[in-house]
Motif scaffolding. Sequence first.
Motif, PDB file in Angstrom:
ATOM      1  N   ARG A 137       5.396 -13.382  18.164  1.00 33.09           N
ATOM      2  CA  ARG A 137       4.858 -12.309  19.009  1.00 33.09           C
ATOM      3  C   ARG A 137       5.553 -10.974  18.681  1.00 33.09           C
ATOM      4  O   ARG A 137       6.756 -10.968  18.410  1.00 33.09           O
ATOM      5  N   ASP A 138       4.798  -9.900  18.684  1.00 34.62           N
ATOM      6  CA  ASP A 138       5.290  -8.534  18.438  1.00 34.62           C
ATOM      7  C   ASP A 138       5.701  -8.251  16.990  1.00 34.62           C
ATOM      8  O   ASP A 138       6.283  -7.206  16.707  1.00 34.62           O
ATOM      9  N   SER A 139       5.423  -9.178  16.089  1.00 36.84           N
ATOM     10  CA  SER A 139       5.607  -8.843  14.668  1.00 36.84           C
ATOM     11  C   SER A 139       4.646  -7.702  14.325  1.00 36.84           C
ATOM     12  O   SER A 139       3.633  -7.508  14.997  1.00 36.84           O
ATOM     13  N   GLU A 140       4.967  -6.989  13.238  1.00 35.00           N
ATOM     14  CA  GLU A 140       4.167  -5.803  12.918  1.00 35.00           C
ATOM     15  C   GLU A 140       3.243  -6.013  11.715  1.00 35.00           C
ATOM     16  O   GLU A 140       3.623  -6.656  10.729  1.00 35.00           O
ATOM     17  N   ASN A 158      -1.378 -11.275  19.472  1.00 32.79           N
ATOM     18  CA  ASN A 158      -0.112 -10.795  20.061  1.00 32.79           C
ATOM     19  C   ASN A 158       0.809 -10.117  19.056  1.00 32.79           C
ATOM     20  O   ASN A 158       2.030 -10.189  19.164  1.00 32.79           O
ATOM     21  N   LEU A 159       0.210  -9.474  18.051  1.00 29.36           N
ATOM     22  CA  LEU A 159       1.010  -8.742  17.066  1.00 29.36           C
ATOM     23  C   LEU A 159       0.817  -7.241  17.322  1.00 29.36           C
ATOM     24  O   LEU A 159      -0.105  -6.842  18.030  1.00 29.36           O
ATOM     25  N   ARG A 160       1.661  -6.459  16.721  1.00 32.77           N
ATOM     26  CA  ARG A 160       1.545  -5.002  16.869  1.00 32.77           C
ATOM     27  C   ARG A 160       0.981  -4.407  15.579  1.00 32.77           C
ATOM     28  O   ARG A 160       1.273  -4.930  14.509  1.00 32.77           O
ATOM     29  N   ARG A 173       0.835  -1.092  12.987  1.00 30.15           N
ATOM     30  CA  ARG A 173       1.394   0.204  12.583  1.00 30.15           C
ATOM     31  C   ARG A 173       0.365   0.834  11.666  1.00 30.15           C
ATOM     32  O   ARG A 173      -0.148   0.175  10.753  1.00 30.15           O
ATOM     33  N   LYS A 185      10.420  -6.246  11.172  1.00 40.25           N
ATOM     34  CA  LYS A 185       9.407  -6.999  11.923  1.00 40.25           C
ATOM     35  C   LYS A 185       8.065  -7.095  11.193  1.00 40.25           C
ATOM     36  O   LYS A 185       7.134  -7.747  11.656  1.00 40.25           O
TER      37      LYS A 185
END
Length: 394
Positions: free
Chosen positions: A89-92, A111-113, A115, A138
């Motif tokens: 979770r929150d990996s980019e 659930n990833l971010r 960029r 990340k």
Amino acid sequence: MSQNDNSLAINGGRPVSKKVIPIHKPYLDKDDSEAVRKAVESTFLSGDGPACKEFEKGLATYLGVKHAYFTTSCTVALDLAFRIKNFPRDSEVIIPDFTYTSTALGPLLNNLRVRLADVDSENGNIDVNKLENLITEKTVAIVPVDYAGNPADMDKINQIAKRYNLYVVHDTAQSMGSSYKGKKTGTLADVSTFSFHGTKNLTTGEGGAIVTDDDELAKKIIIMREKGTNKHSFLTDNISRGYYEYMDIGNSYVQFNILGALGVAQLAKIERMNAERAKIANFYIQELSDIAAIKMPKISAKANTNWHIFYILVPAGQKYWILDALRAEGVYSNVHYTPLHRNKFYSHLGTDENFKGAMKFFGGLLRLPIYPSLNETERTCVTTAVRKVLGYSI
Ligand SMILES: Cc1ncc(COP(=O)(O)O)c(C=O)c1O
């Protein structure tokens, strides 16, 4: 060019074409109708049917890839591309600022971010020179996009991905039939995702495909796209005596059989349809290249585009009146995409300052009609309207 010229249709002059020439039109012929009719009469309607499998096999052969799976859209193919990886979770994930929302939805649904990376101001594809700065501890993946069908610079992207051990999902939604250094798009990344939406070069109305050479990823795809079950092997191996297992949190992404049949018929003529698009693009380039104020599309080095979209780049600040003037002349022009950061939902991801390439490209972008059934009179109306609006002799 003069906005006030009385001969322009927008100022009351006579339009170049009385009938509006749309920006896109799917190409459908008797073979498509016949294929759909036969599929309906077969009464096999549900997903993953014989026509779907035939389409998948044909796609894999055409692209030169080991595994191809037909899905209900490219958006779900992008979701699947991340669902099979289970990144923390929150990996980019790095994606271009200039793309459709679906490129971002793939990571976000898992659930990833995201960029956002800036793009080349002349072709809208990810700017490989600005990519490495965005990589953090990340970062797990990069998703390049082939805007307009023109392949992203995949060699450089893959080199960077290899150096940082990143997963590459190639969003080839627009580039069916394009190639890069002699290889078809769809063969240039860990997985690639195509769209067969009604606007695309090969269409099933709604639809997509996820393709890969990786056997392990393929095994996961066939489970996750069939609600996390191993129904696919139950259908194909015929060894489980009616039993199949619920194995994971998947979703229903298999496409239904009638659209598989339409896909087979469309695939049979993709080269012909793309060749017709190339003829139109070459005609536009030939007829419009002397107009100093505009730029023609920039194709990546050693690449062939499928001419999914034809665009011109007009001077900054001029595009909306030119768009209105072209529409008044009967030539439907459009602007698409709006850079992601310019949408409220993605506005926290950066400002115009961070995405100078995307803003420059978007600032000048005007799309013109291109589709195989655009006849010679209509093609000429398009170039005539552009020349007229920009104040060039017709
Ligand atoms: C780059 C890109 N990715 C994904 C999509 C989504 O495709 P679909 O409508 O098949 O979900 C599109 C649609 O045009 C697109 O342009």
